[in-house]
Design a protein around this motif. Sequence first.
Motif, PDB file in Angstrom:
ATOM      1  N   ALA A 130       0.189  53.009 -45.526  1.00 53.42           N
ATOM      2  CA  ALA A 130      -0.644  53.860 -46.397  1.00 53.42           C
ATOM      3  C   ALA A 130       0.186  54.766 -47.305  1.00 53.42           C
ATOM      4  CB  ALA A 130      -1.627  54.676 -45.564  1.00 53.42           C
ATOM      5  N   LEU A 131       1.293  54.234 -47.799  1.00 51.12           N
ATOM      6  CA  LEU A 131       2.137  54.952 -48.758  1.00 51.12           C
ATOM      7  C   LEU A 131       2.425  54.047 -49.948  1.00 51.12           C
ATOM      8  CD1 LEU A 131       4.858  56.715 -46.581  1.00 51.12           C
ATOM      9  CD2 LEU A 131       2.980  57.813 -47.802  1.00 51.12           C
ATOM     10  N   ASP A 132       2.284  54.591 -51.130  1.00 49.83           N
ATOM     11  CA  ASP A 132       2.731  53.881 -52.323  1.00 49.83           C
ATOM     12  C   ASP A 132       4.194  54.222 -52.588  1.00 49.83           C
ATOM     13  OD1 ASP A 132       0.433  52.454 -53.209  1.00 49.83           O
ATOM     14  OD2 ASP A 132      -0.467  54.356 -53.823  1.00 49.83           O
ATOM     15  N   PRO A 133       4.934  53.326 -53.212  1.00 49.38           N
ATOM     16  CA  PRO A 133       6.318  53.653 -53.564  1.00 49.38           C
ATOM     17  C   PRO A 133       6.374  54.859 -54.491  1.00 49.38           C
ATOM     18  CG  PRO A 133       5.910  51.307 -53.811  1.00 49.38           C
ATOM     19  CD  PRO A 133       4.580  51.947 -53.591  1.00 49.38           C
ATOM     20  N   ARG A 192      11.294  61.256 -47.408  1.00 54.51           N
ATOM     21  CA  ARG A 192      10.836  62.350 -46.548  1.00 54.51           C
ATOM     22  C   ARG A 192       9.608  61.949 -45.737  1.00 54.51           C
ATOM     23  NH1 ARG A 192      10.315  66.753 -51.216  1.00 54.51           N
ATOM     24  NH2 ARG A 192       9.333  64.891 -52.113  1.00 54.51           N
ATOM     25  N   LEU A 193       8.902  60.930 -46.195  1.00 54.01           N
ATOM     26  CA  LEU A 193       7.713  60.449 -45.491  1.00 54.01           C
ATOM     27  C   LEU A 193       7.984  59.167 -44.711  1.00 54.01           C
ATOM     28  CD1 LEU A 193       5.093  61.032 -48.333  1.00 54.01           C
ATOM     29  CD2 LEU A 193       5.651  62.554 -46.427  1.00 54.01           C
ATOM     30  N   ALA A 194       8.798  58.292 -45.278  1.00 55.90           N
ATOM     31  CA  ALA A 194       9.108  57.020 -44.618  1.00 55.90           C
ATOM     32  C   ALA A 194      10.533  56.628 -44.981  1.00 55.90           C
ATOM     33  CB  ALA A 194       8.120  55.937 -45.046  1.00 55.90           C
ATOM     34  N   PRO A 244       9.362  50.684 -46.006  1.00 53.37           N
ATOM     35  CA  PRO A 244       9.284  51.482 -47.236  1.00 53.37           C
ATOM     36  C   PRO A 244      10.053  50.883 -48.415  1.00 53.37           C
ATOM     37  CG  PRO A 244      10.101  52.757 -45.339  1.00 53.37           C
ATOM     38  CD  PRO A 244      10.222  51.322 -45.009  1.00 53.37           C
ATOM     39  N   LEU A 245      10.642  49.695 -48.251  1.00 54.28           N
ATOM     40  CA  LEU A 245      11.494  49.095 -49.269  1.00 54.28           C
ATOM     41  C   LEU A 245      10.881  47.794 -49.769  1.00 54.28           C
ATOM     42  CD1 LEU A 245      14.912  49.491 -47.397  1.00 54.28           C
ATOM     43  CD2 LEU A 245      13.847  51.121 -48.964  1.00 54.28           C
TER      44      LEU A 245
END
Length: 251
Positions: A130-133, A192-194, A244-245
């Motif tokens: 649930a994170l966008d780059p 900082r988040l992922a 995250p990559l």
Amino acid sequence: NEGAAYTELDVSDSAETGAWGKYGGYVGLTLEMFERDETHRLRQYPLKLASAALRRISALVAAVFTANTGAGPTLADGGALFNADAVSVSGGHANLRTGALNGAEWEAVSSAVYAQPMLTASGGTAPALALDPKYLLVPRPLRLAAMRMLYPSWEREANIVAENLQRGELGDVITVPEWTDANNWAAVCDPRLAPGIIVGERFGLMPEIFVADSNQHSSALFTNDELRIKVRHWVSVFVADYRPLHKNNVA
């Protein structure tokens, strides 16, 4: 429930490890250089050595994305960091595409990262990352196109020129000087988040600078009439998590 005891959480962690690397060297200032009034070098060399050490970190991080012909290092699950296989415990990461940089492809990459499963203990149900780059990593030839894509309002301003684009850099587009392929690009979430890549340090993130100038009877001042300035950097750069990559190796 009300009044009930908390139970221990089944926490999992990344299985990735990294190796330490020691980097550095020295430059010498001879007695004759001082006689020629070249003392400006004494002021410049520490800054140049520190700058070189930080560029070394840049190169080590950049190499994560270009190792093994753009697939990245092999992770603990047996899969390459970047691959198009469905996410699985046997090395599928679903974080590699081949589309050129444009708005539609950026949205497709963002959706793929958003849907990545979080790292959970074996047998657990993994919610979406649930994170966008946050960051778009590009080689120098793609920088202007990347900035125009992420900041389209600039295209509609009457007085936008290259100089203003430089002044308006918002930080989300990162130009990677070590990347030589003019088409490949990558997306990275906010660390900082992922965190996806770890930069470990032994004696500090900033490099150590030493000056051998104690007296005329020690070190190279005795043997060479030379004052030496040394830089030393112990760092470890490695992948913590593939989620995250995301990488696009453009066909």
